[in-house]
Write a protein that holds these residues in place. Sequence first.
Motif, mmCIF file in Angstrom:
data_model
loop_
_atom_site.group_PDB
_atom_site.id
_atom_site.type_symbol
_atom_site.label_atom_id
_atom_site.label_comp_id
_atom_site.label_asym_id
_atom_site.label_seq_id
_atom_site.Cartn_x
_atom_site.Cartn_y
_atom_site.Cartn_z
ATOM 1 N N LEU A 4 -2.907 6.080 3.176
ATOM 2 C CA LEU A 4 -3.454 6.464 1.870
ATOM 3 C C LEU A 4 -3.677 7.967 1.708
ATOM 4 N N HIS A 5 -3.733 8.685 2.827
ATOM 5 C CA HIS A 5 -4.039 10.127 2.754
ATOM 6 C C HIS A 5 -3.063 10.898 1.882
ATOM 7 N N SER A 6 -1.803 10.445 1.842
ATOM 8 C CA SER A 6 -0.797 11.186 1.066
ATOM 9 C C SER A 6 -1.065 11.132 -0.434
ATOM 10 N N ILE A 7 -1.799 10.129 -0.897
ATOM 11 C CA ILE A 7 -2.160 10.069 -2.323
ATOM 12 C C ILE A 7 -3.018 11.270 -2.683
ATOM 13 N N LEU A 8 -4.016 11.543 -1.854
ATOM 14 C CA LEU A 8 -4.889 12.699 -2.086
ATOM 15 C C LEU A 8 -4.092 13.998 -2.059
ATOM 16 N N SER B 55 1.307 4.613 -2.527
ATOM 17 C CA SER B 55 1.308 5.983 -2.008
ATOM 18 C C SER B 55 2.576 6.724 -2.424
ATOM 19 N N LYS B 56 3.721 6.043 -2.309
ATOM 20 C CA LYS B 56 4.997 6.667 -2.638
ATOM 21 C C LYS B 56 5.153 6.928 -4.135
ATOM 22 N N VAL B 57 4.518 6.096 -4.964
ATOM 23 C CA VAL B 57 4.558 6.321 -6.406
ATOM 24 C C VAL B 57 3.935 7.681 -6.729
ATOM 25 N N ILE C 30 0.835 -1.199 0.000
ATOM 26 C CA ILE C 30 0.000 0.000 0.000
ATOM 27 C C ILE C 30 0.872 1.251 0.000
ATOM 28 N N THR C 31 1.949 1.212 0.781
ATOM 29 C CA THR C 31 2.845 2.362 0.863
ATOM 30 C C THR C 31 3.535 2.616 -0.468
ATOM 31 N N GLN D 185 -6.237 16.284 2.735
ATOM 32 C CA GLN D 185 -5.784 14.891 2.719
ATOM 33 C C GLN D 185 -6.312 14.076 3.893
ATOM 34 N N TYR D 186 -6.548 14.739 5.020
ATOM 35 C CA TYR D 186 -6.958 14.014 6.226
ATOM 36 C C TYR D 186 -8.469 13.791 6.319
#
Length: 499
Positions: A156-160, A14-16, A10-11, A191-192
């Motif tokens: 997942l919040h960092s994707i947004l 997100s990192k991509v 999952i990370t 994001q949150y």
Amino acid sequence: MKTSYILMIITIVSKVFGLLREKALAYFFGVGMVADIFLIAFQLPMTFTNVISGAVANGYIPMYDKIKEREDKKKADLFTANLSNIILLVFIIVTILSIIFARPLVKLMAEGFEGEKLETAIFVSRVAMLSIAVTAVSSIYKAYLQIYEKFIISVLHSILMNVIIIIAMGISYKLGINYLAIGILLAFILQYSIFILPIKKLGYRHSLKISFNEDMKTMFISILPILISTSAIEINFMISRSLASGAYAGGISILNYAYKLQSFVTGIVVTSIITATYPKLANFGSKKDYVNLKSALSEGLSNMLLLVVPAAFGLYIFSFPIVNLLFVGGEFSVDDAKITATVLSFFAFGVIGIGVREVISRVFYSLGDNKTPVINSILIVAINVILALLLSKVMGIRGIALATSISFIVGAIALYLPSIKLIGNVFNKKLFTNVIKITISSVVMAFCSKIFYNILTKSFGINLSLLISIIIAGLIYLILLIVLRVEEIKEIMKVILKK
């Protein structure tokens, strides 16, 4: 272990998106003035995010478990609400102060900024810092989700966030940097929003009550040293960035692109393993269960090294083709890629030091020893400052990256030594043997994959050759781990065969 690897997948997703953000920055703004300004303005609230999240998670999670075990979930949730109310008030004040003192803050992070560049950076930073209070409060609820093993939603919040920033970059490229400032602010706040529904489903009900009870006092006493300790990585990079702003034209951007690739590895491997491991360490630590605590630490370190050691060799061997694949295009030239790749190669092996240090530090937090990690953080920062000042004069921006890596490796060793007195020597024969096998496998993998890469580039392009070489490297590494009978691989194979 299973949780760590699921979280890692999952990370990675997100990192991509984080790399896509950096790609967008490189494409639209290269290593020019706007890129440097964005990085400073983005890093100010991001520094608060990283440091506060680390401190809160390490201090809040054990306290929540303690209250829940002593009383019940309702009381632990009331403590959470109380803490979030206090944090909100504190960081509203911090936000006001950071806006007032934006000029010295920007100069601290980029001593080479002058004139229009400085003034624009100050304006964009002030807008971005309006998000600090929301970030601080949200870090509590991120830790709350992790306590109840809602790991996926907690990352997942960092994707947004990255999607919003990428859109803002495209708009600001056409209409001006002010839109980028608004984009950073919206990204950090919105994001949150994905936390709200999962937290409600866990039965959490917020209370507006504020009380400085004994639990809260204990919490804040524990947070202060943790805050200092977990800020070591951010402080180190702030120092490096500030020195880079005067060491090389576009130095901040170059250092950032290289650092982001390094942090791509640490973000996936280190963060995932710590997120899955720390609640267990905190639980064993609260019970003073040293046997299981040592076992959990050994497992966490072994899982960490299984992935960060080959990643470090990979970053070093393929530094240029990686940078070329991800960033070259638009305003980012091949010459920019060559310089960035050189810096990345000096950052590469620092990931091992970061990973080992971050895992071991959690043992100290779980046992209530916050002093040792703080002293270790001060040591790391001191080493980084001294070496960066010395090496930057001899090696330029490369010396700054090398100083950062050395400081974290020394810091990891320096933290491991007192851990022996605390819980015993975790590097027993089993773990030490695993480390040797992992290192041998990584060296052979790097050597063989580099040979394949050199052969492939004669027939294919750099990017395609890199992708094929990475796949080959992964297969070589996996085969070697199986042949050498590395413990973690044996466990994975047992799970696969059972299925």
